[in-house]
Motif scaffolding. Sequence first.
Motif, PDB file in Angstrom:
ATOM      1  N   ASP B 127       0.839  -1.193   0.000  1.00 37.81           N
ATOM      2  CA  ASP B 127       0.000   0.000   0.000  1.00 37.81           C
ATOM      3  C   ASP B 127       0.880   1.252   0.000  1.00 37.81           C
ATOM      4  O   ASP B 127       0.602   2.227  -0.713  1.00 37.81           O
ATOM      5  CB  ASP B 127      -0.893  -0.026   1.255  1.00 37.81           C
ATOM      6  N   ASP B 128       1.958   1.209   0.753  1.00 30.10           N
ATOM      7  CA  ASP B 128       2.883   2.342   0.802  1.00 30.10           C
ATOM      8  C   ASP B 128       3.642   2.466  -0.528  1.00 30.10           C
ATOM      9  O   ASP B 128       3.739   3.547  -1.110  1.00 30.10           O
ATOM     10  CB  ASP B 128       3.864   2.125   1.954  1.00 30.10           C
ATOM     11  N   ARG B 129       4.132   1.337  -1.025  1.00 30.41           N
ATOM     12  CA  ARG B 129       4.958   1.350  -2.243  1.00 30.41           C
ATOM     13  C   ARG B 129       4.171   1.827  -3.462  1.00 30.41           C
ATOM     14  O   ARG B 129       4.721   2.477  -4.350  1.00 30.41           O
ATOM     15  CB  ARG B 129       5.526  -0.057  -2.476  1.00 30.41           C
ATOM     16  N   LEU B 130       2.891   1.473  -3.510  1.00 31.57           N
ATOM     17  CA  LEU B 130       2.036   1.874  -4.634  1.00 31.57           C
ATOM     18  C   LEU B 130       1.171   3.079  -4.255  1.00 31.57           C
ATOM     19  O   LEU B 130       0.129   3.343  -4.867  1.00 31.57           O
ATOM     20  CB  LEU B 130       1.153   0.697  -5.088  1.00 31.57           C
ATOM     21  N   GLY B 131       1.645   3.821  -3.266  1.00 31.65           N
ATOM     22  CA  GLY B 131       0.859   4.911  -2.686  1.00 31.65           C
ATOM     23  C   GLY B 131       0.563   6.063  -3.639  1.00 31.65           C
ATOM     24  O   GLY B 131      -0.342   6.859  -3.390  1.00 31.65           O
ATOM     25  N   ASN B 132       1.324   6.149  -4.735  1.00 34.41           N
ATOM     26  CA  ASN B 132       1.053   7.180  -5.744  1.00 34.41           C
ATOM     27  C   ASN B 132      -0.229   6.925  -6.516  1.00 34.41           C
ATOM     28  O   ASN B 132      -0.713   7.815  -7.212  1.00 34.41           O
ATOM     29  CB  ASN B 132       2.186   7.205  -6.788  1.00 34.41           C
ATOM     30  N   LEU B 133      -0.702   5.692  -6.476  1.00 35.41           N
ATOM     31  CA  LEU B 133      -1.841   5.329  -7.330  1.00 35.41           C
ATOM     32  C   LEU B 133      -3.160   5.533  -6.599  1.00 35.41           C
ATOM     33  O   LEU B 133      -3.337   5.044  -5.480  1.00 35.41           O
ATOM     34  CB  LEU B 133      -1.723   3.861  -7.770  1.00 35.41           C
ATOM     35  N   THR B 134      -4.078   6.235  -7.236  1.00 31.59           N
ATOM     36  CA  THR B 134      -5.431   6.373  -6.689  1.00 31.59           C
ATOM     37  C   THR B 134      -6.196   5.063  -6.887  1.00 31.59           C
ATOM     38  O   THR B 134      -5.739   4.155  -7.594  1.00 31.59           O
ATOM     39  CB  THR B 134      -6.212   7.477  -7.429  1.00 31.59           C
ATOM     40  N   ARG B 135      -7.366   4.990  -6.278  1.00 29.36           N
ATOM     41  CA  ARG B 135      -8.221   3.821  -6.474  1.00 29.36           C
ATOM     42  C   ARG B 135      -8.536   3.619  -7.963  1.00 29.36           C
ATOM     43  O   ARG B 135      -8.477   2.494  -8.466  1.00 29.36           O
ATOM     44  CB  ARG B 135      -9.517   3.997  -5.680  1.00 29.36           C
ATOM     45  N   ASP B 137      -6.726   4.619 -10.551  1.00 26.32           N
ATOM     46  CA  ASP B 137      -5.493   4.150 -11.201  1.00 26.32           C
ATOM     47  C   ASP B 137      -5.334   2.642 -10.999  1.00 26.32           C
ATOM     48  O   ASP B 137      -5.045   1.895 -11.939  1.00 26.32           O
ATOM     49  CB  ASP B 137      -4.258   4.834 -10.586  1.00 26.32           C
ATOM     50  N   ALA B 138      -5.503   2.211  -9.747  1.00 23.61           N
ATOM     51  CA  ALA B 138      -5.288   0.794  -9.423  1.00 23.61           C
ATOM     52  C   ALA B 138      -6.296  -0.080 -10.166  1.00 23.61           C
ATOM     53  O   ALA B 138      -5.948  -1.139 -10.698  1.00 23.61           O
ATOM     54  CB  ALA B 138      -5.383   0.573  -7.916  1.00 23.61           C
ATOM     55  N   LYS B 139      -7.548   0.394 -10.220  1.00 24.38           N
ATOM     56  CA  LYS B 139      -8.573  -0.393 -10.927  1.00 24.38           C
ATOM     57  C   LYS B 139      -8.274  -0.475 -12.420  1.00 24.38           C
ATOM     58  O   LYS B 139      -8.449  -1.527 -13.036  1.00 24.38           O
ATOM     59  CB  LYS B 139      -9.962   0.236 -10.722  1.00 24.38           C
ATOM     60  N   THR B 140      -7.852   0.654 -12.999  1.00 17.39           N
ATOM     61  CA  THR B 140      -7.530   0.669 -14.434  1.00 17.39           C
ATOM     62  C   THR B 140      -6.359  -0.269 -14.720  1.00 17.39           C
ATOM     63  O   THR B 140      -6.396  -1.067 -15.670  1.00 17.39           O
ATOM     64  CB  THR B 140      -7.178   2.112 -14.869  1.00 17.39           C
ATOM     65  N   LEU B 141      -5.322  -0.180 -13.898  1.00 16.87           N
ATOM     66  CA  LEU B 141      -4.163  -1.052 -14.094  1.00 16.87           C
ATOM     67  C   LEU B 141      -4.558  -2.525 -13.977  1.00 16.87           C
ATOM     68  O   LEU B 141      -4.162  -3.349 -14.806  1.00 16.87           O
ATOM     69  CB  LEU B 141      -3.066  -0.721 -13.067  1.00 16.87           C
ATOM     70  N   THR B 142      -5.315  -2.862 -12.944  1.00 14.40           N
ATOM     71  CA  THR B 142      -5.703  -4.257 -12.745  1.00 14.40           C
ATOM     72  C   THR B 142      -6.513  -4.762 -13.938  1.00 14.40           C
ATOM     73  O   THR B 142      -6.269  -5.861 -14.450  1.00 14.40           O
ATOM     74  CB  THR B 142      -6.510  -4.420 -11.437  1.00 14.40           C
TER      75      THR B 142
END
Lengths: 154, 154
Positions: B127-135, B137-142
Amino acid sequence: MNPQPQPDQEPLSKERLRLWLRILKLSSSVQAELRRRLRDNHDTTLPRFDVMAALSRYPDGLKMSELSDYLKVSNGNITGIIDRLAEEGLALRVAVPGDRRAMIARLTPKGTKAFADLAQHHEEWIDDRLGNLTREDAKTLTRLLNKALDDRNT
Amino acid sequence: MNPQPQPDQEPLSKERLRLWLRILKLSSSVQAELRRRLRDNHDTTLPRFDVMAALSRYPDGLKMSELSDYLKVSNGNITGIIDRLAEEGLALRVAVPGDRRAMIARLTPKGTKAFADLAQHHEEWIDDRLGNLTREDAKTLTRLLNKALDDRNT
């Protein structure tokens, strides 16, 4: 710092964890496939491919210690790989002027040509493996992965 | 199959190659950081973490051969890891009814608790390491990584 999740939302940490597991799955499966193809089709290995790729970016050559830092593997492994590349006429080692203990490794013209051929195949495999992704998809992914890679404090 | 690129566009294969290099860079750097944290903060290793993670998903246990297939590492390495987990009271091996040669490994309650603690830290690091990504962003990437992982022929 994060607002409370709404009742229908998972915590953001779960979303990021799920994303990490997808990144890991994709990178592991593509790397396993690359290893297999390099071995079966080109009788070579991923570490050797990585050494040649690094040298191909530096036509004037790299010190063994620079190569080792660059690839984050031990000097001993790199030495073995360079030894074999040299035996096959693909790389050579030259002394560093003014530093008798340091050696620079660089690709020979034969090595440069051999790597260009491998790199072409590599690009084609990756193009095939990621063939589900449109140009827009690839651009979006690259942009968001760069965002993830940025230092969190900048 | 691909249309000719427009004059101002790179070939799509270059775009996909660039994407692959970003995936590789992110997965390598996060994995290196996880290894370091597991070693420094928890005196453990990534393969051992992976074995405990697999066992935690199967409370009734897994055969050694299933564990080895699941993690894609050799049976010998797994046996060594299970031996040490058993010595520390974190896992145990039980005979398979009707198959005298097969053994099932499973976590003890102490092992289940120890893994839950590690998994909580793991989720926080990610969570810290990928902390730059918004929800978003994370959904789009996944979503796009799942598209990339899909079989290309379906």
